[in-house]
Design a protein around this motif. Structure first.
Motif, short mmCIF file in Angstrom:
data_model
loop_
_atom_site.label_atom_id
_atom_site.label_comp_id
_atom_site.label_asym_id
_atom_site.label_seq_id
_atom_site.Cartn_x
_atom_site.Cartn_y
_atom_site.Cartn_z
N UNK A 83 -6.35 87.38 58.86
CA UNK A 83 -5.48 86.70 57.89
C UNK A 83 -4.79 87.65 56.92
N UNK A 84 -5.10 88.92 57.00
CA UNK A 84 -4.57 89.88 56.02
C UNK A 84 -3.05 89.84 55.91
N UNK A 85 -2.37 89.83 57.06
CA UNK A 85 -0.90 89.86 57.03
C UNK A 85 -0.31 88.67 56.28
N UNK A 86 -1.01 87.53 56.26
CA UNK A 86 -0.53 86.35 55.54
C UNK A 86 -0.67 86.50 54.03
N UNK A 87 -1.61 87.33 53.61
CA UNK A 87 -1.96 87.40 52.19
C UNK A 87 -1.65 88.73 51.51
N UNK A 88 -1.00 89.64 52.21
CA UNK A 88 -0.71 90.97 51.65
C UNK A 88 0.00 90.90 50.30
N UNK A 89 0.88 89.94 50.14
CA UNK A 89 1.67 89.85 48.91
C UNK A 89 0.82 89.59 47.67
N UNK A 90 -0.41 89.12 47.85
CA UNK A 90 -1.29 88.83 46.72
C UNK A 90 -2.10 90.05 46.29
N UNK A 91 -2.08 91.11 47.10
CA UNK A 91 -2.89 92.29 46.82
C UNK A 91 -2.10 93.33 46.03
N UNK A 92 -2.79 94.06 45.15
CA UNK A 92 -2.09 95.12 44.41
C UNK A 92 -1.66 96.25 45.36
N UNK A 93 -0.65 96.99 44.97
CA UNK A 93 -0.14 98.09 45.79
C UNK A 93 -1.19 99.14 46.11
N UNK A 94 -2.18 99.29 45.24
CA UNK A 94 -3.22 100.31 45.43
C UNK A 94 -4.38 99.84 46.30
N UNK A 95 -4.34 98.60 46.77
CA UNK A 95 -5.45 98.04 47.55
C UNK A 95 -5.57 98.73 48.91
N UNK A 96 -6.79 99.10 49.27
CA UNK A 96 -7.04 99.79 50.54
C UNK A 96 -6.59 98.98 51.74
N UNK A 97 -6.80 97.67 51.72
CA UNK A 97 -6.39 96.84 52.84
C UNK A 97 -4.87 96.91 53.02
N UNK A 98 -4.17 96.84 51.93
CA UNK A 98 -2.71 96.89 51.98
C UNK A 98 -2.22 98.28 52.40
N UNK A 99 -2.83 99.31 51.83
CA UNK A 99 -2.43 100.68 52.17
C UNK A 99 -2.64 100.97 53.65
#
Length: 151
Positions: A83-99
């Motif tokens: 589900x990560x791709x659906x929720x990326x916009x809610x994570x801060x830019x520094x988040x490891x999952x997003x990075x």
């Protein structure tokens, strides 16, 4: 941590291939994803506010009841490889999952890199010690507009 001759798992595995423990260890404990968000009805822009989820411990940056958080906060977003791709916009830019999702490496202050769980706090990337209030103290979301974090 890994030995010099061994690549760390976050460099050698995709997010989808990680074990549950590896996945969970990517969380640096910053608590920034637990800050509430406001969405502009016109532009759909997401604004993070300095108002935290009621379960966030503002001293440690950790959820006070992570395992059962959805029981107390039903709209808490659960980030999984699927589900990560659906929720990326809610994570801060520094988040490891997003990075990692976006092809970047972990930052030098990340606890998996430093071996120190406090490095995220010492680097200033966590909510710990910041002027954040709990949603329990400021329960009317219309008041949250005064708490928009400007970068």
């Amino acid at each position: 941590m890994s030995t010099p001759e061994q690549e760390p798992f976050w460099r050698s595995k995709s997010l989808e291939a990680m074990t549950r423990d590896e996945w969970e260890s990517l969380c640096d404990g910053c608590g920034r994803c637990c800050l509430n968000k406001l969405v502009d009805d016109n532009t759909h822009e997401i604004h993070t506010v300095a108002v935290s989820c009621k379960l966030l411990d503002l001293e440690t940056g950790r959820c006070q009841n992570y395992k059962h958080r959805r029981k107390f906060v039903p709209d808490c977003i659960m980030f999984t490889p699927k589900t990560l791709h659906e929720h990326l916009k809610w994570l801060p830019d520094s988040c490891a999952y997003r990075l990692l999702h976006d092809g970047y490496d972990l930052p030098e202050w990340h606890p998996l890199v430093t071996g120190d769980p406090n490095s995220v706090h010492e680097a200033g990337y966590s909510v710990a010690g910041k002027p954040i209030v709990s949603e329990e103290e400021l329960s009317d979301p219309s008041d949250w507009f005064d708490y928009i974090i400007r970068s």
